[in-house]
Design an enzyme around this catalytic site. Sequence first.
Site, PDB file in Angstrom:
ATOM      1  N   PRO A  98       7.419   1.524  -9.912  1.00 32.03           N
ATOM      2  CA  PRO A  98       7.218   2.846  -9.300  1.00 32.03           C
ATOM      3  C   PRO A  98       6.867   3.917 -10.332  1.00 32.03           C
ATOM      4  O   PRO A  98       6.487   5.024  -9.967  1.00 32.03           O
ATOM      5  CB  PRO A  98       8.560   3.133  -8.620  1.00 32.03           C
ATOM      6  CG  PRO A  98       9.508   2.082  -9.048  1.00 32.03           C
ATOM      7  CD  PRO A  98       8.754   0.973  -9.689  1.00 32.03           C
ATOM      8  N   GLU A 138      17.366  -3.915 -12.294  1.00 32.47           N
ATOM      9  CA  GLU A 138      17.219  -2.522 -12.737  1.00 32.47           C
ATOM     10  C   GLU A 138      15.977  -2.303 -13.590  1.00 32.47           C
ATOM     11  O   GLU A 138      15.631  -1.200 -13.934  1.00 32.47           O
ATOM     12  CB  GLU A 138      18.464  -2.087 -13.531  1.00 32.47           C
ATOM     13  CG  GLU A 138      19.691  -1.945 -12.681  1.00 32.47           C
ATOM     14  CD  GLU A 138      19.459  -1.085 -11.429  1.00 32.47           C
ATOM     15  OE1 GLU A 138      19.108   0.094 -11.587  1.00 32.47           O
ATOM     16  OE2 GLU A 138      19.621  -1.607 -10.307  1.00 32.47           O
ATOM     17  N   ARG A 172     -10.553  -8.828  -1.708  1.00 32.70           N
ATOM     18  CA  ARG A 172     -11.590  -8.564  -0.694  1.00 32.70           C
ATOM     19  C   ARG A 172     -12.766  -7.778  -1.255  1.00 32.70           C
ATOM     20  O   ARG A 172     -13.775  -7.607  -0.578  1.00 32.70           O
ATOM     21  CB  ARG A 172     -10.994  -7.954   0.569  1.00 32.70           C
ATOM     22  CG  ARG A 172     -10.295  -6.649   0.400  1.00 32.70           C
ATOM     23  CD  ARG A 172      -9.463  -6.309   1.626  1.00 32.70           C
ATOM     24  NE  ARG A 172     -10.265  -6.036   2.808  1.00 32.70           N
ATOM     25  CZ  ARG A 172     -11.068  -4.982   2.960  1.00 32.70           C
ATOM     26  NH1 ARG A 172     -11.194  -4.109   1.985  1.00 32.70           N
ATOM     27  NH2 ARG A 172     -11.739  -4.798   4.065  1.00 32.70           N
ATOM     28  N   ASP A 194     -15.581   0.070   5.414  1.00 31.96           N
ATOM     29  CA  ASP A 194     -14.133   0.259   5.249  1.00 31.96           C
ATOM     30  C   ASP A 194     -13.713   1.708   5.160  1.00 31.96           C
ATOM     31  O   ASP A 194     -14.433   2.515   4.568  1.00 31.96           O
ATOM     32  CB  ASP A 194     -13.695  -0.317   3.894  1.00 31.96           C
ATOM     33  CG  ASP A 194     -13.351  -1.761   3.969  1.00 31.96           C
ATOM     34  OD1 ASP A 194     -13.376  -2.311   5.057  1.00 31.96           O
ATOM     35  OD2 ASP A 194     -13.065  -2.323   2.894  1.00 31.96           O
TER      36      ASP A 194
HETATM   37  N1  ADE Z   1       8.568  -2.070  -7.772  1.00 33.46           N
HETATM   38  C1  ADE Z   1       9.487  -1.429  -7.035  1.00 33.46           C
HETATM   39  N2  ADE Z   1       8.924  -0.438  -6.341  1.00 33.46           N
HETATM   40  C2  ADE Z   1       7.587  -0.460  -6.639  1.00 33.46           C
HETATM   41  C3  ADE Z   1       6.474   0.309  -6.226  1.00 33.46           C
HETATM   42  N3  ADE Z   1       6.578   1.331  -5.379  1.00 33.46           N
HETATM   43  N4  ADE Z   1       5.270   0.005  -6.733  1.00 33.46           N
HETATM   44  C4  ADE Z   1       5.142  -1.008  -7.601  1.00 33.46           C
HETATM   45  N5  ADE Z   1       6.160  -1.767  -8.023  1.00 33.46           N
HETATM   46  C5  ADE Z   1       7.380  -1.509  -7.547  1.00 33.46           C
END
Ligand code: ADE
Length: 247
Positions: free
Chosen positions: A89, A116, A154, A169
């Site tokens: 994230p 974690e 794709r 698309d």
């Molecule tokens: N791992 C945990 N959450 C994630 C996300 N939103 N994007 C990519 N990898 C992740």
Amino acid sequence: MDCYVMTLFPDMIRSGLGTSIIGRAIEDGRIYLEAVNIRDYTASKHGKTDDYPYGGGAGMVMQAQPIYDCYQAIRKRLADAPRVVYLTPQGQVFNQEMARELAVEKSLVFLCGHYEGVDERVLDEIVTDHVSIGDFVLTGGELPAMCMIDAISRMIPGVLHNDESAEGDSLSDGLLEYPQYSRPEVWNGRQVPPILLSGDHAKVDAWRREQSLIRTAERRPDLLEKAAVSPKEREFIRNYLAKRREV
Ligand code: ADE
């Protein structure tokens, strides 16, 4: 394209990508997909791949050694150093442009984290791209890796057949796609827009373009800044939105 996914849950990757269009592309040999189990590379007798974080705190951290050895085993099989995508994230948010850019690579390696996190030292050593699929936190990188592989695949010539073309698309030109209708002409009292039944291709194209512009302005106005939209079309959008405000 050759895709290698380093994961503690290889079955998840294999089953998630083994069906439908991507499954067909794997069967046809247009994509080579290998889910590599990080646990197979641990030097620990007990098959351990994680440990407590230095400095304390909740959860476990995936250790550097099994991931590094797993990567080296993949690297040895490739002529050139591949891009290595770590799903997190904390990464750059994935989009269609990135999918198109990655689709020209000969090989890609994905690293799926869990718990974690991953020992930062192995990330520094092997990762070229930190990528997120959105501002939310999942339990692991497997689903994000599958999303990326689907979107990238794709874009590879031959993966979609003619009737599945990526040309119209959503996002192919930075806009959302126009609405689609199929038979019957009236369903639940709702009529198909008559212009689609007119047989006039130029009019249908113009209507679809307008619908794309309206949809994007209403649902994703943030996309309009970068989309390929002519000054005349921008005026059309302004007029449409002004009229809507009057109602
Ligand atoms: N791992 C945990 N959450 C994630 C996300 N939103 N994007 C990519 N990898 C992740």
